[in-house]
Scaffold this motif. Sequence first.
Motif, mmCIF file in Angstrom:
data_model
loop_
_atom_site.group_PDB
_atom_site.id
_atom_site.type_symbol
_atom_site.label_atom_id
_atom_site.label_comp_id
_atom_site.label_asym_id
_atom_site.label_seq_id
_atom_site.Cartn_x
_atom_site.Cartn_y
_atom_site.Cartn_z
ATOM 1 N N TYR A 218 0.924 -1.226 -0.125
ATOM 2 C CA TYR A 218 0.050 0.089 -0.047
ATOM 3 C C TYR A 218 0.799 1.012 0.228
ATOM 4 C CZ TYR A 218 -4.640 2.585 0.834
ATOM 5 O OH TYR A 218 -5.502 3.287 0.518
ATOM 6 N N ARG A 219 1.885 1.379 0.571
ATOM 7 C CA ARG A 219 2.718 2.261 0.920
ATOM 8 C C ARG A 219 3.564 2.592 -0.479
ATOM 9 N NH1 ARG A 219 3.485 4.462 5.971
ATOM 10 N NH2 ARG A 219 3.129 2.784 7.772
ATOM 11 N N GLN A 220 3.386 1.732 -1.406
ATOM 12 C CA GLN A 220 3.942 1.984 -2.969
ATOM 13 C C GLN A 220 3.025 2.727 -3.610
ATOM 14 O OE1 GLN A 220 6.362 -2.343 -3.116
ATOM 15 N NE2 GLN A 220 4.669 -1.890 -4.627
ATOM 16 N N LEU A 221 1.642 2.741 -3.213
ATOM 17 C CA LEU A 221 0.610 3.718 -3.638
ATOM 18 C C LEU A 221 1.045 4.996 -3.564
ATOM 19 C CD1 LEU A 221 -1.993 4.442 -5.137
ATOM 20 C CD2 LEU A 221 -3.140 4.021 -3.014
ATOM 21 N N PHE A 222 1.325 5.524 -2.271
ATOM 22 C CA PHE A 222 1.845 6.668 -1.692
ATOM 23 C C PHE A 222 2.942 7.090 -2.815
ATOM 24 C CE2 PHE A 222 -0.067 5.260 2.320
ATOM 25 C CZ PHE A 222 -1.309 5.964 2.266
ATOM 26 N N GLU A 223 4.077 6.346 -2.774
ATOM 27 C CA GLU A 223 5.102 6.666 -3.892
ATOM 28 C C GLU A 223 4.442 7.171 -4.927
ATOM 29 O OE1 GLU A 223 7.976 3.665 -4.170
ATOM 30 O OE2 GLU A 223 8.045 3.064 -2.320
ATOM 31 N N GLY A 224 3.755 6.698 -5.645
ATOM 32 C CA GLY A 224 3.240 7.078 -6.982
ATOM 33 C C GLY A 224 2.391 8.398 -6.726
ATOM 34 N N LEU A 225 1.669 8.710 -5.557
ATOM 35 C CA LEU A 225 1.063 9.853 -5.412
ATOM 36 C C LEU A 225 1.707 10.821 -4.888
ATOM 37 C CD1 LEU A 225 -2.592 8.323 -4.013
ATOM 38 C CD2 LEU A 225 -1.860 8.631 -6.383
ATOM 39 N N GLY A 226 3.084 10.601 -4.546
ATOM 40 C CA GLY A 226 3.730 11.895 -4.130
ATOM 41 C C GLY A 226 3.454 12.001 -2.554
ATOM 42 N N VAL A 227 2.993 10.809 -1.668
ATOM 43 C CA VAL A 227 2.688 11.451 -0.598
ATOM 44 C C VAL A 227 3.939 10.984 0.514
ATOM 45 C CG1 VAL A 227 1.324 10.676 1.674
ATOM 46 C CG2 VAL A 227 0.040 11.003 -0.554
ATOM 47 N N PRO A 228 4.774 11.822 1.113
ATOM 48 C CA PRO A 228 5.740 11.659 1.815
ATOM 49 C C PRO A 228 5.566 10.612 3.262
ATOM 50 C CG PRO A 228 5.348 13.836 2.420
ATOM 51 C CD PRO A 228 4.384 13.370 1.212
ATOM 52 N N PHE A 229 6.541 9.875 3.777
ATOM 53 C CA PHE A 229 6.227 8.624 4.588
ATOM 54 C C PHE A 229 5.474 9.554 5.701
ATOM 55 C CE2 PHE A 229 7.089 6.032 8.122
ATOM 56 C CZ PHE A 229 7.023 4.811 7.641
ATOM 57 N N GLU A 230 6.079 10.339 6.270
ATOM 58 C CA GLU A 230 5.659 11.129 7.490
ATOM 59 C C GLU A 230 4.266 11.537 7.361
ATOM 60 O OE1 GLU A 230 7.977 14.463 5.347
ATOM 61 O OE2 GLU A 230 8.146 11.992 5.693
ATOM 62 N N LYS A 231 3.687 11.727 6.001
ATOM 63 C CA LYS A 231 2.125 12.108 6.008
ATOM 64 C C LYS A 231 1.173 10.924 5.667
ATOM 65 C CE LYS A 231 2.943 16.826 5.029
ATOM 66 N NZ LYS A 231 2.940 18.115 4.059
ATOM 67 N N GLN A 232 1.667 9.738 5.808
ATOM 68 C CA GLN A 232 0.735 8.578 5.306
ATOM 69 C C GLN A 232 0.105 8.100 6.203
ATOM 70 O OE1 GLN A 232 3.538 5.661 3.514
ATOM 71 N NE2 GLN A 232 4.623 7.193 2.105
ATOM 72 N N ASP A 233 0.361 8.202 7.394
ATOM 73 C CA ASP A 233 -0.527 7.491 8.816
ATOM 74 C C ASP A 233 -1.148 8.806 9.433
ATOM 75 O OD1 ASP A 233 0.452 4.597 8.951
ATOM 76 O OD2 ASP A 233 2.220 5.840 8.692
ATOM 77 N N VAL A 234 -2.674 8.590 9.464
ATOM 78 C CA VAL A 234 -3.423 9.771 9.777
ATOM 79 C C VAL A 234 -4.121 9.203 10.721
ATOM 80 C CG1 VAL A 234 -3.415 10.977 7.381
ATOM 81 C CG2 VAL A 234 -5.153 9.603 7.857
ATOM 82 N N PRO A 235 -5.009 10.059 11.580
ATOM 83 C CA PRO A 235 -6.102 9.657 12.674
ATOM 84 C C PRO A 235 -7.162 9.179 11.815
ATOM 85 C CG PRO A 235 -5.284 11.815 13.320
ATOM 86 C CD PRO A 235 -4.648 11.604 11.869
ATOM 87 N N MET A 236 -7.839 8.109 12.258
ATOM 88 C CA MET A 236 -9.197 7.395 11.814
ATOM 89 C C MET A 236 -10.144 8.293 11.712
ATOM 90 S SD MET A 236 -9.022 3.729 12.916
ATOM 91 C CE MET A 236 -7.237 2.749 13.524
ATOM 92 N N LEU A 237 -11.015 8.466 10.865
ATOM 93 C CA LEU A 237 -12.394 8.998 10.873
ATOM 94 C C LEU A 237 -13.458 8.061 11.584
ATOM 95 C CD1 LEU A 237 -12.882 9.790 6.951
ATOM 96 C CD2 LEU A 237 -11.999 11.480 8.686
ATOM 97 N N HIS A 238 -14.204 8.651 12.139
ATOM 98 C CA HIS A 238 -15.163 7.853 12.914
ATOM 99 C C HIS A 238 -15.726 6.588 12.249
ATOM 100 C CE1 HIS A 238 -16.063 11.480 15.786
ATOM 101 N NE2 HIS A 238 -14.831 11.239 15.755
ATOM 102 N N GLY A 239 -16.084 6.823 11.039
ATOM 103 C CA GLY A 239 -16.588 5.461 10.275
ATOM 104 C C GLY A 239 -15.469 4.485 10.237
#
Length: 416
Positions: A218-239
């Motif tokens: 999945y983190r390879q998708l972030f590479e393709g989208l230009g999302v740096p590692f430190e921004k890949q993990d975010v708090p969960m939405l309630h749903g």
Amino acid sequence: MSSANSSDSTRRFSDLLQLDGDGSPTLLPGVHPLPDLLSLDAAQVLEAFRVSQLEDFTRVIDELEADGNSLHRLFAEMRAIADREPANRFGELDLFRPGALQAMFLELHEHVMSHPVWIHPCFVRIFEARFDAPQLRGFATNYFNQVKNTRQCVALAQGRFSGFIPLPYGCLNERVSELAQIILAQLLADEYGVGTHSIERYPDLSSLLNSTTHIVMYRQLFEGLGVPFEKQDVPMLHGVADNVLTQRLLAGHPSFSLVESMASVGLGMEWGVPEFFSLLLGGMIRWAWREDVALTQRHLIVFIAHVQYDVLHAISVMLATSLFGHEQETMQQIKQATNMLMSSRYNMMSDLYRQLFTEPCADIDAVGLDARYHVTDRRIEEALLSARQEVAGSRVVNASDYKAGKGVPFVFADAV
């Protein structure tokens, strides 16, 4: 990214698709089992997987019933042992009644695949590529929270098995339990990208920790989208948080039976995944092609792999679940477990839709849900409200509001 190949009549985009002479896109080998995926609508994709899964399961059942099949011999030997032991109920399983396992599959498969979650507006909108780059990055980071947490549910289900559980199979109790554990262990190994090794070839710690897990994919998708590692993990939405907790509770909470636990990691989690991952995959390819973004199979491998493997997972866990179908209420328990999972997934996708597109999107209790998908007891409500209180405050958006909330992502039957 578009480039001409050796034929003047076709053009390729990345290693994902080619344009045929009439301008229609065809996915390249290794991308998806439906090369014409981008020419279908969501309902057609769903129907294609309904049909293919039926064919796959029918093939497995035919093999299981063939005298020369090794699995057939295994179960025949176990039944012979059971028949020599008074009160051993192993021989009563649908596994040994001609056509019964197929009938069970048909009923449960129709139940699961007819739920509205698989054509949720969020899946459909992404499939149609009606989003921009920030919205896709927002989807990717938020859905990552779901992907990161599902594999532990398999471990929770496997942990339910021990020498303490009551089974009616006499001297076969431990063997039946072991077979289920083996199936779940393989599913877990696939999720983590590890396998069996001889002592001589056992990987060193560095190789083990660098396994290609689904999280790594999945983190390879972030590479393709230009999302740096430190921004890949975010708090969960309630749903998202509710869906993760629902899966964990069904798999591991003592309020739910062994059959419900097995159903939650097989039928409820696996059957619909190839279909909606196809919608997500198709939408990302369509968007990348339109915007000329350099996505490749490597970037999208987590979606490609789920489409290919989750059908096999669903069939194997379906077989394992059937080993515990000795009670009359088994079918209803399985349906109820899938109902809870599908409802919580629906609300997760509605929450994601509202977050990404800042537009209204109905929750499961406002879509006219068919009564057969209503939950017939409130065990999950009590368990979920309690589980929310254990969530770390930093891991959920507006955690105090989440913990204080009393709403749950289910539609309950009128009588409960």
